[in-house]
Write a protein that holds these residues in place. Structure first.
Motif, PDB file in Angstrom:
ATOM      1  N   PRO A  45      -9.386   3.635   5.050  1.00 47.51           N
ATOM      2  CA  PRO A  45      -8.821   4.170   6.089  1.00 47.51           C
ATOM      3  C   PRO A  45      -7.802   3.426   6.813  1.00 47.51           C
ATOM      4  N   LEU A  46      -6.796   3.912   7.193  1.00 44.69           N
ATOM      5  CA  LEU A  46      -5.602   3.370   8.040  1.00 44.69           C
ATOM      6  C   LEU A  46      -6.243   2.514   8.958  1.00 44.69           C
ATOM      7  N   ARG A  56      -5.151   7.429   4.933  1.00 45.95           N
ATOM      8  CA  ARG A  56      -5.761   6.324   3.887  1.00 45.95           C
ATOM      9  C   ARG A  56      -4.615   5.672   3.137  1.00 45.95           C
ATOM     10  N   VAL A  57      -4.745   4.287   2.892  1.00 48.17           N
ATOM     11  CA  VAL A  57      -3.829   3.090   2.159  1.00 48.17           C
ATOM     12  C   VAL A  57      -4.583   3.021   1.018  1.00 48.17           C
ATOM     13  N   GLY A  87       0.711  -1.473  -0.052  1.00 43.81           N
ATOM     14  CA  GLY A  87       0.081  -0.002  -0.089  1.00 43.81           C
ATOM     15  C   GLY A  87       0.730   1.298  -0.029  1.00 43.81           C
ATOM     16  N   LEU A  88       0.224   2.259  -0.373  1.00 47.63           N
ATOM     17  CA  LEU A  88       0.795   3.701  -0.260  1.00 47.63           C
ATOM     18  C   LEU A  88       0.169   4.567   0.454  1.00 47.63           C
ATOM     19  N   LEU A  89       0.604   5.070   1.497  1.00 44.96           N
ATOM     20  CA  LEU A  89       0.000   5.738   2.701  1.00 44.96           C
ATOM     21  C   LEU A  89      -0.078   7.214   2.390  1.00 44.96           C
TER      22      LEU A  89
END
Length: 301
Positions: free
Chosen positions: A71-72, A21-22, A15-17
């Protein structure tokens, strides 16, 4: 850029944070018509600088990729590289005050190392940023903590000169070099006591080097049950990152995805009076400014 590995809906994804959000990187690359192997964070790291440029383009379109993000707080973070390609490289005795506190306890001299002192941790020691740290009293009764800056190698090289070293760095993480002190002493070397399962939480993300203006200015800290135990700046290291990379790569090739834990400052449990080893239920929070925190509970097994 901040790269994470996360579990969601029965899948483990890179994932890219972006903010809180991821973004599912593999799906985002497809939707953005980008050529990037995003099957894992390791694969993204291995893509090097070209991969970072792709990440920047994807991040710029984050608002359009909302359908591919979570959402993280709704995902479970794993270690960014759950199984590194090789043992984790580590540097021992790299902060003066840590050397002094160890020498006082062991009643030895405080002679400083003339070159970096390297050892490794087994890949099976890797743990998630919020994973439980196993405490098996049949194996160890003196489990300790060590907050460390972790360097992630992004470009292969051998015999790397100091002035070229940072070109081989992909990014940085927080690490906790959890150590069984009794095993360390009994075996008269560091590998066994450093390599118990779950004894290397790291993450929470791989933060690419372009995000960090001055790595030497980063602040390390560690608390146990809210009590501050360790605090220092990266600038206090005896051997800085270029010196470590130059020494480690002499005659030995470093590869993308290699991890280097750069040493811990003073404040470890074995040096306290009386010693304060980790026990069942302890919560250890290791953090570095700009990189995030690890939050791990010790669990007796």
């Amino acid at each position: 850029m901040r790269l994470v590995t996360y579990a969601h809906a029965g899948q483990t994804l890179a994932g890219l944070l972006v903010g809180d959000r991821v973004i599912n990187l593999a799906a985002a690359a497809r939707q953005c018509d980008e050529t990037l192997d995003a099957s894992s964070v390791l694969a993204v790291v291995q893509a090097g600088d070209a991969g970072v440029a792709t990440l920047q383009r994807i991040a710029a379109r984050a608002a359009q990729l909302a359908n591919l993000s979570q959402p993280l707080g709704a995902v479970e973070l794993q270690a960014p590289i759950p199984r590194p390609p090789r043992n984790v490289f580590c540097v021992g005795r790299n902060y003066l005050d840590h050397i002094k506190e160890g020498a006082a306890v062991l009643q030895t001299n405080t002679k400083l190392p003339e070159v970096p002192q390297f050892f490794t941790k087994a890949t099976t020691a890797v743990n998630a940023p919020q994973g439980a740290i196993r405490l098996d009293a049949n194996v160890t009764k003196r489990l300790d903590y060590e907050v460390e800056l972790v360097v992630v190698i992004g470009k292969a090289g051998r015999d790397i000169a100091k002035d070229q070293a940072l070109a081989h760095v992909y990014g940085y993480c927080v690490g906790n070099d959890v150590t069984a002190r009794d095993l360390q002493r009994r075996h008269e070397q560091w590998f066994k006591g450093k390599s118990l399962d779950t004894c290397f939480p790291f993450g929470p993300a791989v933060v690419t080097k372009d995000e960090i203006a001055d790595v030497a200015a980063l602040q390390l800290s560690l608390t146990v049950n809210g009590e501050l135990r360790q605090q220092a700046r990266v600038a206090e290291m005896i051997f800085d990152i270029p010196a470590i990379i130059e020494s480690l790569s002499a005659g030995m090739t470093l590869e993308p995805g290699d991890l280097i834990a750069t040493g811990t400052p003073a404040g470890v449990g074995f040096a306290m009076n009386p010693p304060q080893y980790l026990k069942d239920g302890d919560v250890v929070v290791a953090g570095i400014s700009g990189l995030g925190e690890l939050n791990n509970r010790v669990v007796a097994v």
